[in-house]
Design an enzyme around this catalytic site. Structure first.
Site, mmCIF file in Angstrom:
data_model
loop_
_atom_site.group_PDB
_atom_site.id
_atom_site.type_symbol
_atom_site.label_atom_id
_atom_site.label_comp_id
_atom_site.label_asym_id
_atom_site.label_seq_id
_atom_site.Cartn_x
_atom_site.Cartn_y
_atom_site.Cartn_z
ATOM 1 N N GLY A 252 14.498 -3.853 -0.510
ATOM 2 C CA GLY A 252 14.621 -2.461 -0.930
ATOM 3 C C GLY A 252 13.545 -2.121 -1.935
ATOM 4 N N ASP A 253 13.303 -0.855 -2.133
ATOM 5 C CA ASP A 253 12.388 -0.447 -3.185
ATOM 6 C C ASP A 253 13.165 -0.440 -4.497
ATOM 7 O OD1 ASP A 253 9.641 1.921 -3.114
ATOM 8 O OD2 ASP A 253 10.268 0.480 -4.639
ATOM 9 N N ALA A 254 12.449 -0.356 -5.603
ATOM 10 C CA ALA A 254 13.076 -0.493 -6.923
ATOM 11 C C ALA A 254 14.155 0.571 -7.110
ATOM 12 C CB ALA A 254 12.025 -0.348 -8.016
#
Ligand code: GLC
Length: 724
Positions: A252-254
């Site tokens: 996932g992205d941050a």
């Protein structure tokens, strides 16, 4: 799915649920002690703690102080260099040189792995038509093929042919998918795209990245079709893992999972994380702490958990971490070598794109010069996504004085990046009157480029435009050097100057490379990887657009005559009723592929191996072999870029007016002749047809027009036919 090794299967079978869930996270903790606590708790991955010694401390905690001793993935955004910085990806794209991109990525991997980084969150392969979006700096521009080829080269550079080597790092193709289509160019915004455009534009570079063996793919922040990609099972699992057979990890992205609450698709973090993992997310990336307590994840399907953990353990095994989790601290690379500096200087020179030149460039050896503009003295040349430990750049003024001597060079910035009323402009204009050439260094500082840096106005900020026009108004030949992270609107001043060159944010050796270009020791033969609009009002704008049912032939005018069908009759399909603006010219100020350096080339007529091939012949590997001869008729070694476009006059779905199917950059000595040859086969000529379910990538019989030449507006054409 590649079967797991005995070691991975053995670990999986012996892990508790808690140990498994702990592997599904990467968290950023600035303090090493906090990160070590996470490692002792069995977390699967951490962000790089900024040294080999600190990384070894983390690995030691994971390997010796946990029940199973599973080593850590250690991730970082190594986007365009670790210690030695090369041009931003958009700048590197302008080189049209995949081998150069591969070499740069290999340098970054060598430096990063020596410090303990074993996973980078790059390359970004998001196609975008919108320079308002600050993140265009991290991608390779508006073209699908250029993005796919450079993405592939970057992955090969990062990963090499064995991830266990001490100069390889796992690559991450990001941000899956259509992040570059964010509405309004506003970061993190909605992307509303058709299946047709998803397949033919946004997914293609990721398909190539997976084919190139990318170890990871990062999910994007945006929604597609109203569903946040972090929980978009048809994309994360259906396309990526099932259709393409991707066996790496989806990260996932941050805070992409906590962001699902703001997306209003989950009521609490535990539900958000469960939705994400079940959609196909393998590793949740927590930012400053908004991660979920794994204990809240009771409801995730155990088989999905095992699949995710298996992928993560297999990547760790491919990285050689089980057998060699530590790095050799004494050989950590903490600064540029001479070779590294030479490579990034070459890359920065190759990235330069000559927008205009009346012959003032390259500068005469004896010319008296004024260096003006904020980038004359600023060393902010590294660009977005460089870390605090990166080797800094120098300033152009220092480099120019060093190379040309203080007597010939006056330095007067005249204005800052954002000043509005700047008295220095008049002083600089006055100084311009007593030199042979004024060189004005302008642009975007890196703070307004990259993530969360969308702009609603893409002109030069502050009073920089006024500085240019005031200096040009003195009559002294004026050269403008543009340092930027995105295409800019240069309309207000470009016609007032003698020459203009885009140098992007060129990295650690940018100053030297800029002077190389200005003095002519390097040929600025790069090409624009993304259109420069005439105004922000034209956006989105790109070359591979559909023709529409009413393509314009002439621009519009505000004083348009009124058309009265009763008076003018059916002849109302004149140029008025076509797709254009009343208040601007047609097309961008500078199109994709614009450029051409100091060289002078002539071209033969193109040839093709056979004018007709059948569908079966193409499917069985035969190709149209297109060639064009070129000769360097200038007096200097020079580079040229040959591009091959395909135009489909009739298709069962509206085709782009043209699309790049091949390109090559080449260097010719004075008087040298060369043949540029390209084999156009099934992969180059196929298109995704989305009028069928599932969509199919195939070749359509019929005529194709092949356009070949050094630029979009300088091509020669020939026709070929594909028989059914
Ligand atoms: C950022 C970016 C992503 C990056 C990640 C980790 O928000 O969207 O590209 O890799 O966080 O720094």
């Amino acid at each position: 799915m590649t079967p797991h090794s005995d070691r991975v299967r053995g670990l999986l079978s012996g892990m508790t649920r808690e140990e498994k869930l702990a592997q599904l996270r990467i968290v950023y903790r600035p303090a090493l002690a906090d990160a070590i606590e996470l490692a002792r708790g069995g977390i699967g991955a951490v962000f790089w703690p900024q040294s080999a010694a600190a990384t070894n401390a983390l690995q030691r905690a994971a390997v010796t102080q946990t029940r199973l001793g599973i080593p850590l993935l250690v991730g970082l955004d190594v986007i365009h260099g670790q210690r030695t910085i090369y041009p931003t990806p958009l700048g590197l794209a302008a080189s049209f040189d995949p081998e150069l991109a591969r070499r740069c990525a290999a340098l970054a991997a060598r430096e990063a792995r020596s410090g303990g980084v074993n996973w980078t969150f790059a390359p970004m392969v998001d196609v975008s038509y919108d320079p308002r979006w600050g993140r265009v700096v991290e991608g390779f521009g508006e073209d699908v093929l250029l993005t796919s080829v450079l993405g592939r080269a970057t992955i090969e550079g990062f990963q090499g042919d064995d991830l266990a080597r001490d100069d390889a790092i796992a690559a991450t193709a990001k941000h899956f998918v259509a992040y570059g289509a964010s509405e309004g160019g506003r970061d993190y915004n909605t992307a509303e795209v058709s299946t047709h455009r998803l397949r033919n534009v946004y997914l293609e570079p990721f398909r190539h990245a997976v084919d190139a063996g990318a170890a990871a793919v990062m999910a994007s922040f945006n929604t597609v079709g109203g569903v946040p990609v972090h929980i978009h099972r048809p994309l994360l699992t259906g396309v990526l893992k099932e259709e393409w057979g991707f066996d790496g990890i989806v990260v996932g992205d941050a805070d992409g999972v906590p962001n699902l609450l703001a997306h209003r698709v989950a009521g609490d973090l535990a539900v958000a994380l469960q939705l994400a993992h079940e959609a196909g997310l393998d590793v949740e990336m927590g930012g400053s702490g908004s991660t979920v307590d794994p204990q809240d994840l009771a409801r995730i399907d155990p088989a999905r958990v095992d699949d995710a953990v298996g992928r993560i353990l297999s990547l760790k095994e491919r990285l050689g971490l089980f057998d060699a989790p530590y790095v050799e601290e004494p050989v950590e690379i903490v600064g540029p070598t001479a070779q590294a500096r030479s490579l990034v200087r070459e890359a920065a020179g190759h990235a330069a794109v000559l927008l205009e030149n009346d012959g003032t460039l390259p500068l005469r050896q004896d010319a008296r010069l004024l260096l003006a503009g904020p980038y004359a003295t600023s060393s902010d040349l590294l660009g977005a996504w460089t870390q605090s430990f990166a080797a800094p750049a120098g300033s152009v003024a220092d480099e120019m004085v060093d190379r040309c001597g203080p007597d010939r060079v006056a330095v007067l910035p005249g204005t800052g990046f954002f000043d509005i009323d700047e008295p220095g402009i008049e002083e600089a204009a006055e100084a311009a009157k007593s030199v042979d050439v004024a060189v004005v260094f302008v642009g975007e500082p890196s703070t307004i480029s990259g993530e969360a840096a969308s702009r609603s106005d893409i002109r030069l900020p502050g009073a920089q435009e006024r500085l240019i026009t005031r200096i040009a108004a003195t009559g002294t030949p004026t050269v403008v050097v543009i340092v930027t992270g995105r295409p800019l609107d240069v309309t207000a001043w470009i016609d007032d100057v003698a020459a203009a060159v885009v140098v992007w944010h060129g990295g650690t050796e940018a100053a030297a490379a800029i002077v190389d270009v200005l003095l002519g020791t390097v040929d600025p033969a790069g090409r624009l990887p993304m259109s420069f609009p005439r105004s922000v009002g034209q956006i989105p704008i790109h070359y591979a657009h559909e023709n529409t049912g009413r393509p314009p032939r002439v621009r519009g005018f505000l004083d348009e005559e009124t058309i009265d069908v009763g008076v003018h009759g059916p002849d109302n399909l004149s140029d008025k009723f076509t797709s254009k603006y009343l208040d601007d010219e047609l097309g961008p100020r500078y199109a994709f592929g614009h450029g051409g350096g100091y060289g002078r080339f002539v071209y033969d007529s193109p040839t093709v191996s056979s004018a007709t091939l059948t569908l079966d012949q193409l499917i069985n590997g035969m190709t149209f072999d297109v060639s064009i001869g070129l000769e360097n008729i200038g007096d200097r070694t020079a580079d040229d870029v040959i591009m091959v476009f395909v135009e489909d006059p009739v298709s069962r779905q509206a085709p782009p007016v043209r699309r790049v199917v091949a390109f090559e950059r080449m260097t010719l000595e004075p008087g040298e002749r060369r043949e540029a040859s390209f084999s156009l086969g099934q992969d180059a000529l196929a298109t995704w047809f989305t009028d069928v379910e599932p969509p199919r990538r195939e070749i359509e019989p019929g005529e194709l027009v092949v356009h070949i030449g050094p630029r979009l507006d300088r091509t020669q054409s020939l026709s070929v036919v594909i028989d059914a």
